[in-house]
Scaffold this motif. Structure first.
Motif, PDB file in Angstrom:
ATOM      1  N   GLN A 135       6.837   3.077  10.028  1.00 58.18           N
ATOM      2  CA  GLN A 135       7.925   2.176  10.418  1.00 58.18           C
ATOM      3  C   GLN A 135       7.372   0.953  11.153  1.00 58.18           C
ATOM      4  OE1 GLN A 135      10.296   4.803  12.806  1.00 58.18           O
ATOM      5  NE2 GLN A 135      11.502   5.564  11.074  1.00 58.18           N
ATOM      6  N   ARG A 136       6.463   1.194  12.081  1.00 57.27           N
ATOM      7  CA  ARG A 136       5.875   0.103  12.852  1.00 57.27           C
ATOM      8  C   ARG A 136       5.066  -0.831  11.956  1.00 57.27           C
ATOM      9  NH1 ARG A 136       5.955   0.115  18.315  1.00 57.27           N
ATOM     10  NH2 ARG A 136       6.853   1.944  19.358  1.00 57.27           N
ATOM     11  N   PRO A 217       0.928  -2.616  -0.249  1.00 54.73           N
ATOM     12  CA  PRO A 217       0.207  -1.551   0.460  1.00 54.73           C
ATOM     13  C   PRO A 217       1.126  -0.476   1.027  1.00 54.73           C
ATOM     14  CG  PRO A 217      -0.591  -3.719   1.108  1.00 54.73           C
ATOM     15  CD  PRO A 217       0.642  -3.948   0.300  1.00 54.73           C
ATOM     16  N   ILE A 218       2.305  -0.863   1.489  1.00 50.78           N
ATOM     17  CA  ILE A 218       3.232   0.113   2.060  1.00 50.78           C
ATOM     18  C   ILE A 218       3.794   1.014   0.967  1.00 50.78           C
ATOM     19  CG2 ILE A 218       5.464   0.371   3.204  1.00 50.78           C
ATOM     20  CD1 ILE A 218       4.795  -2.173   4.762  1.00 50.78           C
ATOM     21  N   VAL A 219       4.187   0.407  -0.149  1.00 54.54           N
ATOM     22  CA  VAL A 219       4.751   1.173  -1.257  1.00 54.54           C
ATOM     23  C   VAL A 219       3.784   2.246  -1.718  1.00 54.54           C
ATOM     24  CG1 VAL A 219       5.337   1.051  -3.702  1.00 54.54           C
ATOM     25  CG2 VAL A 219       6.364  -0.555  -2.108  1.00 54.54           C
ATOM     26  N   TRP A 220       2.521   1.874  -1.875  1.00 50.32           N
ATOM     27  CA  TRP A 220       1.562   2.837  -2.431  1.00 50.32           C
ATOM     28  C   TRP A 220       1.173   3.904  -1.417  1.00 50.32           C
ATOM     29  CZ3 TRP A 220       3.638   0.625  -5.896  1.00 50.32           C
ATOM     30  CH2 TRP A 220       3.428  -0.685  -6.307  1.00 50.32           C
ATOM     31  N   GLY A 221       1.364   3.615  -0.123  1.00 42.97           N
ATOM     32  CA  GLY A 221       0.925   4.573   0.879  1.00 42.97           C
ATOM     33  C   GLY A 221       2.010   5.490   1.407  1.00 42.97           C
ATOM     34  N   LEU A 222       3.276   5.227   1.059  1.00 41.28           N
ATOM     35  CA  LEU A 222       4.367   6.011   1.623  1.00 41.28           C
ATOM     36  C   LEU A 222       4.610   7.304   0.860  1.00 41.28           C
ATOM     37  CD1 LEU A 222       7.101   3.348   2.436  1.00 41.28           C
ATOM     38  CD2 LEU A 222       5.486   4.424   3.978  1.00 41.28           C
ATOM     39  N   SER A 223       5.096   8.273   1.574  1.00 41.44           N
ATOM     40  CA  SER A 223       5.561   9.519   0.962  1.00 41.44           C
ATOM     41  C   SER A 223       7.046   9.627   1.258  1.00 41.44           C
ATOM     42  CB  SER A 223       4.809  10.720   1.534  1.00 41.44           C
ATOM     43  OG  SER A 223       5.343  11.917   1.019  1.00 41.44           O
TER      44      SER A 223
END
Length: 265
Positions: A135-136, A217-223
């Motif tokens: 989130q941060r 980067p956020i899209v690929w790293g989120l679960s």
């Protein structure tokens, strides 16, 4: 049935039409992907021709509403009742998708306002499902300064149901609206796959350049654990991303419900 989505679809741009067409693409007997492609190409060649765009929007609405219908019901309405728009009502499809995603909203107002509320609910659920460090990172990469981030999370911990009103009070409506659209694109990754999401982000990057910088980067790293339900049914695979995306389109010029949109649960 009368047209119910055309006014919202008229707000779409070329990249939006291509994305929506990909979601309706099918080998189903009563659908016409080739004809839809022709409508899009015609609009692409004469984007200032309102009649060309209107014809595309009406045809696309038929395809979207067909995606949320059963083949038999669609065929009956089209061939035996001679209905111009033979698919299910968009309001029925919104209700179905809301149930599939397990999100609640008020089923009042026109189709655009209901789709905007659906997308907002998806955004809220997506954000709440993230770890605090994610989130941060999301807010940081969106350009929100540290002081504002710290203030947000201090208040957010006291009342997590107030995510969007808190964000609005700290960063203002413009940044909040852009964040909603960006997080909604992130959520779409779970529905359409990473490669398709990557293509979508690249297509939209010319109009929203900072999305490409922080969304990727956020899209690929989120679960996104909350999306781990089964949407493998043919209709769900189409209608979920279509409706969430149409909510994004609607929010670009501000919510239909005005300031009340940010406060509603």
């Amino acid at each position: 049935m009368a047209y119910e989505l055309t006014n919202l679809l008229m707000k779409c741009e070329l990249e939006d039409f291509y994305f929506l067409a990909e979601q309706t693409d099918s080998y189903i007997n009563f659908s016409s992907d080739i004809e839809l492609s022709r409508y899009i190409k015609r609009f692409e060649s004469e984007p200032s021709n309102r009649n060309s765009k209107l014809a595309l929007c009406k045809f696309l609405e038929k395809e979207i509403r067909y995606a949320g219908s059963s083949d038999v019901a669609f065929a009956f309405r089209k061939y035996f009742k001679s209905e111009e728009v033979a698919g299910a009502s968009i309001y029925e499809i919104i209700d179905d998708v809301s149930n599939v995603l397990k999100v609640k909203q008020k089923f009042i107002g026109n189709a655009e306002s209901q789709l905007e509320r659906l997308t907002k609910a998806v955004v809220e659920k997506t954000f709440l499902s993230l770890k605090e460090e994610d989130q941060r990172e999301l807010l940081e990469k969106a350009g929100i300064n540290r002081a504002a981030r710290d203030e947000f999370f201090r208040k957010f911990k006291e009342n997590k149901t107030r995510f969007l009103p808190l964000l609005l009070s700290i960063v203002g409506p413009e940044v909040t609206a852009t964040l909603i659209q960006g997080i909604a694109i992130t959520a779409l990754t779970a529905f359409i796959g990473r490669e398709a999401a990557k293509k979508l982000i690249e297509a939209l990057a010319t109009k929203f350049p900072w999305w490409a910088q922080w969304l990727g980067p956020i899209v690929w790293g989120l679960s996104l654990a909350w999306t781990a339900y089964d949407i493998q049914g043919g209709a769900n695979r189409k209608t979920v991303p279509i409706l969430v995306y149409l909510g994004i389109v609607g929010l670009r010029d501000g919510p239909e419900d005005g300031d009340d949109f940010w406060e509603e649960n």
